[in-house]
Design a protein around this motif. Structure first.
Motif, PDB file in Angstrom:
ATOM      1  N   HIS A 145       4.025  14.685   8.346  1.00 53.02           N
ATOM      2  CA  HIS A 145       3.602  14.665   9.749  1.00 53.02           C
ATOM      3  C   HIS A 145       2.115  14.361   9.835  1.00 53.02           C
ATOM      4  CE1 HIS A 145       7.487  16.425  10.639  1.00 53.02           C
ATOM      5  NE2 HIS A 145       7.231  17.480   9.899  1.00 53.02           N
ATOM      6  N   LEU A 146       1.777  13.457  10.740  1.00 52.22           N
ATOM      7  CA  LEU A 146       0.365  13.116  10.918  1.00 52.22           C
ATOM      8  C   LEU A 146      -0.058  13.468  12.338  1.00 52.22           C
ATOM      9  CD1 LEU A 146       0.273   9.510   9.357  1.00 52.22           C
ATOM     10  CD2 LEU A 146       0.117  11.709   8.178  1.00 52.22           C
ATOM     11  N   TRP A 162       0.828  -1.211   0.000  1.00 52.45           N
ATOM     12  CA  TRP A 162       0.000   0.000   0.000  1.00 52.45           C
ATOM     13  C   TRP A 162       0.858   1.255   0.000  1.00 52.45           C
ATOM     14  CZ3 TRP A 162       0.181   3.520   3.995  1.00 52.45           C
ATOM     15  CH2 TRP A 162       0.731   3.087   5.211  1.00 52.45           C
ATOM     16  N   VAL A 163       2.021   1.201   0.654  1.00 48.49           N
ATOM     17  CA  VAL A 163       2.920   2.371   0.647  1.00 48.49           C
ATOM     18  C   VAL A 163       3.493   2.548  -0.749  1.00 48.49           C
ATOM     19  CG1 VAL A 163       5.034   3.398   1.567  1.00 48.49           C
ATOM     20  CG2 VAL A 163       3.487   2.153   3.097  1.00 48.49           C
ATOM     21  N   GLY A 173      -4.346   3.435   5.740  1.00 46.21           N
ATOM     22  CA  GLY A 173      -5.663   4.060   5.871  1.00 46.21           C
ATOM     23  C   GLY A 173      -5.572   5.443   6.506  1.00 46.21           C
ATOM     24  N   ARG A 174      -4.524   5.672   7.242  1.00 46.71           N
ATOM     25  CA  ARG A 174      -4.369   6.986   7.878  1.00 46.71           C
ATOM     26  C   ARG A 174      -3.427   7.865   7.056  1.00 46.71           C
ATOM     27  NH1 ARG A 174      -2.245   8.252  14.025  1.00 46.71           N
ATOM     28  NH2 ARG A 174      -2.032  10.509  13.710  1.00 46.71           N
ATOM     29  N   LEU A 175      -2.321   7.296   6.671  1.00 44.26           N
ATOM     30  CA  LEU A 175      -1.392   8.046   5.817  1.00 44.26           C
ATOM     31  C   LEU A 175      -2.090   8.338   4.484  1.00 44.26           C
ATOM     32  CD1 LEU A 175       1.654   8.997   5.543  1.00 44.26           C
ATOM     33  CD2 LEU A 175       1.977   6.906   4.257  1.00 44.26           C
ATOM     34  N   GLY A 176      -2.084   9.584   4.104  1.00 42.00           N
ATOM     35  CA  GLY A 176      -2.715   9.942   2.830  1.00 42.00           C
ATOM     36  C   GLY A 176      -4.216  10.159   2.920  1.00 42.00           C
ATOM     37  N   ALA A 177      -4.761  10.128   4.143  1.00 41.04           N
ATOM     38  CA  ALA A 177      -6.218  10.262   4.277  1.00 41.04           C
ATOM     39  C   ALA A 177      -6.698  11.671   3.933  1.00 41.04           C
ATOM     40  CB  ALA A 177      -6.640   9.890   5.689  1.00 41.04           C
ATOM     41  N   ALA A 232       6.655   3.927  12.560  1.00 43.99           N
ATOM     42  CA  ALA A 232       5.236   3.575  12.718  1.00 43.99           C
ATOM     43  C   ALA A 232       4.564   3.195  11.405  1.00 43.99           C
ATOM     44  CB  ALA A 232       4.483   4.742  13.365  1.00 43.99           C
ATOM     45  N   LEU A 233       5.265   3.361  10.299  1.00 42.34           N
ATOM     46  CA  LEU A 233       4.649   3.217   8.974  1.00 42.34           C
ATOM     47  C   LEU A 233       3.756   1.979   8.801  1.00 42.34           C
ATOM     48  CD1 LEU A 233       4.466   4.821   6.392  1.00 42.34           C
ATOM     49  CD2 LEU A 233       6.544   3.727   5.576  1.00 42.34           C
TER      50      LEU A 233
END
Lengths: 248, 436, 499
Positions: B179-180, B30-31, B122-126, B116-117
């Motif tokens: 940064h998230l 997914w990355v 689902g969170r990264l790129g949301a 943490a990747l």
């Protein structure tokens, strides 16, 4: 003339009027007094047909007609005049233009001929003189930049010009000094006669020293809890509303 | 296939090609997919030229023409940071440095994105939109690290510092931290971010923030951009705010040779609020750009923006601010003010506020003013014995007050005041201010 | 029914009946063949008996146009225009100017009557010699009128009277013949041929328009007015207006437009150039009422117009006032180049979009001279499914010391299917310049509507009154006769839409 029966009304889903009954005969002046939040302003808006004031029960007939079925402007041309507690500003709309448009709407409804600009100015200036209003108030946009007192004077000018058969004065006296108060009273008194009725909504008794009502009612929690003659106003001034409310 | 590019979009695309197998998350399909999509978006857009409306006033030619190198992995351990008593996360040249960070007993989670990747699917790129913003695409293609902050429901997170330093390097490093920040329902956090670097260092700092503020959560985001004066700072913030949530952003845009502070906020739930304030201090040789886009996508939301730009020497300031009110966003209350003060005849300000409204029951306004210091005020102060330079300083400070006072968080306000007066003193010495 | 809901519904229920100028006049027309190529350009030029330099000028414009792309940055959308599917020249087949009213095509006269423009001067307009020398209406200030019917100017009134002051007011085709030196000196100096796509097109194929020259120190004794009407089917109208106010002169110019109702879209791509020399003042007022299309968005004029003023002289002043109620699409940015020191530019605009109308309009103020001043007041009203965009540029060059601009943009939305957008650009490179911009968006407040209705006004009248109030700052800039017409037009544009 005006017959209100068991009137229930809500604002934003909140029950404000809870069974108000009142009858006003031609030529009579009634005063409605009551504490804040008792439903005084709601009553005037319901009678004038403002959006958002929903009648859930009861009826109002005006000159035998179902008042509640009428559009706001139909009520207006039928002679119902509301003097606003907070008159609305209309930027860019000239006071004279506004008032003449209104006057001609009322005249058309009565089957009278419309007045042209010159006739209108004559009529308006005469009224304004009585009300001690400077001529330039006709040129200014409706209520824009008017002081509190000027706005109320403007309401009275409109009332005098439109000569209604039922005037609703919604706390017209609030925030007025004694001279302005007298001006309001003089205007109402000058219209007094067998075909003019009024409902004077007020918090204080002092306006009623100048407009002597035929009947006084106490409104509390959306219904009339006491009625009497002018002396009731004096009594309330002395004892406050609490006693009446407690007794009801 | 043409020759290998050493500059421009091509160089970055080539770098992605070359590093493909080694970038964080290379083993996570997914990355990889996300990076490929970002690369495709960046290939399609390249570095935007001034023909692109959003970049009308900011020219990336200098970025486009620079040969950038890779940021080397942590070499510098000599960095001595004064303690502030706050928790803090430290990044050096784009990489998280646990050894320099203070993150004990927080009550919420702070992690390195590189670490943490695997848990971020689902969170990264949301919230980021690489297809629309080329720099977010560049970041999405090449990010290596970043800060991941997760505040659980109801937790008051207090103040967290994010320090991002560049070290002196002759390689002109480019780094693209992602940064998230996620605040769960009713949570709160103040993040004070400082980005700085040596005056003589050339580097590209291209951070992307993805911020999610859940219902009734509150995020205060203070940013002090004081990058070195040869740096490129191209930052894109995305925030999505749910019902009753609040996002406060204050940005001081004072450093870098070329700085773009781009913020996209979506008020996605009813009664959400957003306050965006900022000060741009632009001195000789600098170009500072603040571009905001506020998307009112739900009813009963309110937004407030106040931006002030002070320009000295040969400099250029840009403010672009768009308020979009969608059809569903009835009862929107939107306000925006941007003002610029020119202290030099060689300065230029370009301002483009914008309203795009599709709902009728709304109250929206914007205002813009441009001018110089008021001569009468200046004379008045001098007539009371205040020296000219000081009189100017007083008036500039007064000009900035409105934006600074709008900052709700005291910690951010304090940090900001210090930065402003520091800048001002430097200008006084540098003589970048024209006598009126 | 709640008042606001009712307003919405009535706005949406607009019918075709709203457009009262949608008649077609049945008169004999002469057309050039459909399509656009060099031959058409030559044909037009030959038809107008133009000198060689003007033909060259047109051909150069046409060559440039072919290389240009239609602009796409405005917030308007429309199907691709087929420039080969239109007539570029259409003229009433009237060879010689009439000497008396009897010689005028009665259909044409009927058209004038229906236009309802200040055509008490109809006889004069129709070209009856001498009719212009006495005031038309009991001493009332007359208005000199030039009427442009499709591609040609059909009549200009009061010419002789104006000539006494040395004022030239005629069709531009006539000016090319009679005053070639003036035309040649100024044509294209404000809007060059390649300025933009539509200006280039116009430069190649413009057929007629008005020409005005006010000599030094002359205050034009009456309003000058041009009435534009597109009549023939599939016809583009490409008029070109050139106004020169020489040193110390003053002129007020009015422009009105109508078109018949048609299912297809028609293109109107005009160019207006104004030149104000030292101490000259030009006031240019427009009431634009091209056919806007029907409630479903069928038909209507594409109004893609380039208007620009060059305040060349010191202390010169140009004031644009526009009331835009018509057209399916309006793309228009009357601008001022404030070149002369102390020159002044003004832009007052009302734009209404109802049904599916789209307007992208505004102004550009280029401050170049010292102490130049500009004022922009824009009032946008969106109803139905209309989209209304204010787009403006204030650009201040480093030399424009002491420049001032004030901009006020207000938008009013009636209903939740429409859009109101504001896109100002401010570009300042001068330290001592001062720029202020304010924009607001609102709707007609429920309490305002209720207040009016409580005084007996119908909802439609109440909305009309409030909208007119909203536009007052702009309407008061119009000359008296136009102001009254514009007020009615505002009401009519929303009529059928409200009440």
């Amino acid at each position: 003339m005006l017959k209100i029966e068991n009137l229930h009304a809500t604002v934003d889903g909140k029950q404000i009027l809870k069974g108000l009954t009142l009858e006003i005969a031609p030529g009579e002046i009634h005063a409605i007094m009551g504490p804040n939040g008792s439903g005084k302003s709601t009553l005037s808006y319901v009678l004038a047909g403002r959006e958002g004031y929903e009648v859930t029960e009861g009826s109002v007939t005006y000159k035998g007609q179902d008042l509640l079925a009428m559009e706001p402007e139909e009520r207006a041309v039928a002679g119902v005049f509301l003097a606003f507690q907070a008159p609305v500003e209309l930027p860019g709309v000239g006071n004279a233009n506004f008032l003449r448009t209104a006057l001609n709407a009322v005249r058309r409804a009565k089957g009278e001929s419309e007045v042209d600009a010159i006739q209108f100015l004559k009529l308006a200036r005469a009224r304004m003189k009585v009300l001690n209003m400077p001529d330039d108030m006709l040129k200014r946009p409706v209520n824009v930049g008017f002081s509190g007192g000027e706005k109320k004077r403007n309401e009275m000018l409109q009332m005098a010009m439109l000569s209604p058969t039922l005037a609703l004065l919604d706390e017209t006296d609030s925030g007025l000094d004694i001279d302005a108060l007298k001006m309001v009273a003089d205007t109402v008194n000058s219209l007094r006669g067998p075909t003019f009725s009024a409902l004077v909504i007020t918090h204080y008794q002092r306006l009623l020293n100048h407009i002597v009502p035929d009947h006084v009612h106490v409104l509390s929690a959306g219904r009339i809890i006491r009625s009497g003659g002018p002396e009731l106003a004096q009594e309330l001034e002395a004892t406050g509303y609490a006693a009446s409310v407690a007794a009801a | 296939m043409t020759a290998v590019n050493t500059t421009g979009a091509g160089a970055f695309l080539a770098r992605h090609e070359g590093l493909r197998a080694r970038l964080p998350g290379a083993g996570l399909p997914w990355v990889v997919a996300m990076r490929e999509a970002a690369a495709a978006a960046f290939r399609a857009q390249g570095f935007p030229t001034r023909r692109v409306e959003a970049w009308r006033y900011t020219d990336l030619a200098a970025v486009n023409g620079t040969v950038f190198g890779e940021a080397l992995t942590g070499v510098d351990d000599a960095l001595a940071l004064p303690a502030t008593g706050n928790s803090r996360a430290v990044f050096v040249d784009g990489r998280f440095r646990a050894d320099l960070s203070t993150l004990d007993g927080l009550g919420y989670t702070v992690e390195s994105l590189a670490v943490a990747l695997p848990s971020l699917e689902g969170r990264l790129g949301a919230v980021a939109r690489p297809a629309e913003q080329a720099l977010a695409a560049l970041n999405g293609m090449l990010f290596e690290d970043g800060l991941v902050v997760t505040v659980p429901a109801g937790v008051a997170g207090g103040v967290l510092e994010l320090l991002s330093f560049a070290t002196l390097s002759d390689r002109a490093p480019a780094y693209h931290p992602r940064h998230l920040v996620r605040l769960a329902e009713g949570a709160s956090l103040t993040l004070i971010e400082t980005a700085a670097g040596p005056a003589a260092a050339r580097y590209l700092h291209n951070p992307v923030f993805e911020i999610e503020v859940a219902a009734r959560a509150r995020f205060n985001h203070g940013r002090l951009q004081q990058e070195g004066l040869d740096a490129f700072f191209l930052s894109t913030v995305y925030a999505a705010v749910a019902e009753g949530g609040t996002y406060d952003n204050f940005t001081l845009n004072a450093g870098a040779r070329l700085a773009r502070n781009e913020i996209h906020v979506a008020l996605a739930g009813p009664k959400a609020e957003c306050h965006m304030n900022g000060v741009q201090l632009v001195a000789d040789g600098q170009h500072a750009d603040t571009t905001t886009a506020l998307d009112h996508a739900a009813p009963d939301c309110a937004s407030r923006q106040t931006y002030k730009t002070v320009l000295a020497g040969r400099s250029r300031g840009v403010f672009q601010g768009k308020i979009l009110v969608r059809k569903v966003a009835q009862k929107t209350d939107g306000y925006q003010m941007n003002q610029a003060l020119l202290l030099s005849p060689d300065a230029e300000i370009d301002s483009k506020p914008q309203l795009e409204i599709y709902a009728d029951d709304v109250k929206c306004s914007h205002g813009a003013t441009v001018g110089e210091l008021d001569a009468d005020n200046l004379f008045f102060l001098r007539s009371r014995g205040i020296p000219l330079e000081q009189a100017k300083a007083i008036l500039v400070e007064a000009f900035l007050t409105e934006a600074v006072e709008a900052v709700a968080d005291e910690a951010i306000r304090a940090a900001l005041s210090g930065a402003v007066s520091g800048w001002w003193q430097r200008q006084g010495v540098a003589g970048g201010i024209e006598v009126a | 029914m709640p008042a606001v809901t009712e307003t919405l519904e009535t706005v949406q229920s607009v019918t075709e009946g709203g457009y009262k100028w949608g008649f077609e006049t049945d008169i004999e027309m002469e057309f050039a063949p459909k399509g656009l190529n060099e031959d058409i350009v030559r044909f037009i030029s030959a038809k107008k008996n133009e000198p060689a330099w003007l033909l060259e000028w047109r051909l150069k414009a046409f060559a440039m146009w072919k290389k240009m792309e239609e602009p796409s940055w405005a917030a308007v959308s429309y199907p691709k225009i087929d420039y080969q599917d239109a007539y570029y020249y259409a003229a009433p087949t009237q060879k010689v100017k009439p000497k008396s009213l009897d010689e005028v095509d009665p259909e044409l006269l009927k058209t004038y009557a229906k236009l309802g423009i200040p055509l008490k001067e109809q006889a004069i307009l129709a070209g009856v010699e001498g009719a212009g020398d006495t005031p038309a209406d009991g001493g009332r200030m007359p208005i000199a009128v030039d009427a442009v019917f499709d591609s040609v100017s059909v009549a200009t009134s009061y010419k002789e009277r104006l000539a006494k002051d040395g004022i030239i007011f005629c069709a531009i085709s006539e000016a090319v013949q009679e005053h070639p030196e003036l035309v040649r000196q100024y044509l294209g100096t404000v809007v060059p041929q390649a300025d933009n796509y539509f200006a280039a097109l116009n430069s190649a194929v413009f057929t007629d328009g008005s020409f005005v020259y006010i000599p030094k120190g002359v205050r034009c004794p009456m309003e000058l007015s041009t009435y534009f009407r597109i009549n023939a089917k599939s016809t583009g109208q490409f008029e070109r207006t050139l106004i020169i106010a020489d040193e110390g002169s003053t002129v007020s110019y009015l422009e009105g437009c109508t078109a018949p109702q048609r299912d297809e879209n028609q293109l109107h791509a005009a160019v207006v150039e104004l030149v104000a020399l030292d101490d000259a003042t030009i006031k240019y007022s427009t009431v634009q009422n091209w056919y806007p299309g029907d409630a479903e968005g069928r038909g209507g004029i594409y109004n893609f117009v380039t208007k620009r003023a060059d305040c060349r002289g010191a202390r010169s002043k140009v004031s644009w006032t526009q009331v835009e109620t018509g057209s399916a699409i309006t793309w228009k940015y009357p601008s001022c180049i404030l070149r002369g020191d102390d020159s002044v530019g003004e832009f007052y605009s009302v734009a209404i979009t109802n049904n599916r109308q789209q307007a992208d309009t505004g102004t550009k103020m280029f401050h170049i001279g010292k102490n130049t001043r500009s004022t922009i007041v824009s009032k946008g009203i969106s109803a139905g499914r209309g989209q209304n965009t204010y787009r403006g540029l204030v650009k201040i060059s480093p030399k424009a010391a002491g420049a001032r601009n004030f901009t006020q943009c207000d938008s009013l939305l009636i209903g939740d299917e429409c859009g109101a957008h504001t896109v100002p650009y401010i570009e300042n490179r001068c330290m001592s310049a001062k720029v202020e911009h304010e924009a607001t968006t609102s709707r007609i407040a429920e309490d305002q509507l209720f207040y009016c209705r409580q005084r007996g006004l119908s909802e439609e009248d109440a909305v009309g009154l409030i909208v007119n109030g909203f536009c007052r700052e702009v309407l008061k800039e119009l000359p008296m006769e136009f102001a009254v017409e514009a007020q009615k037009l505002l009401q009519i544009s929303l009529e059928g839409s409200v009440g």
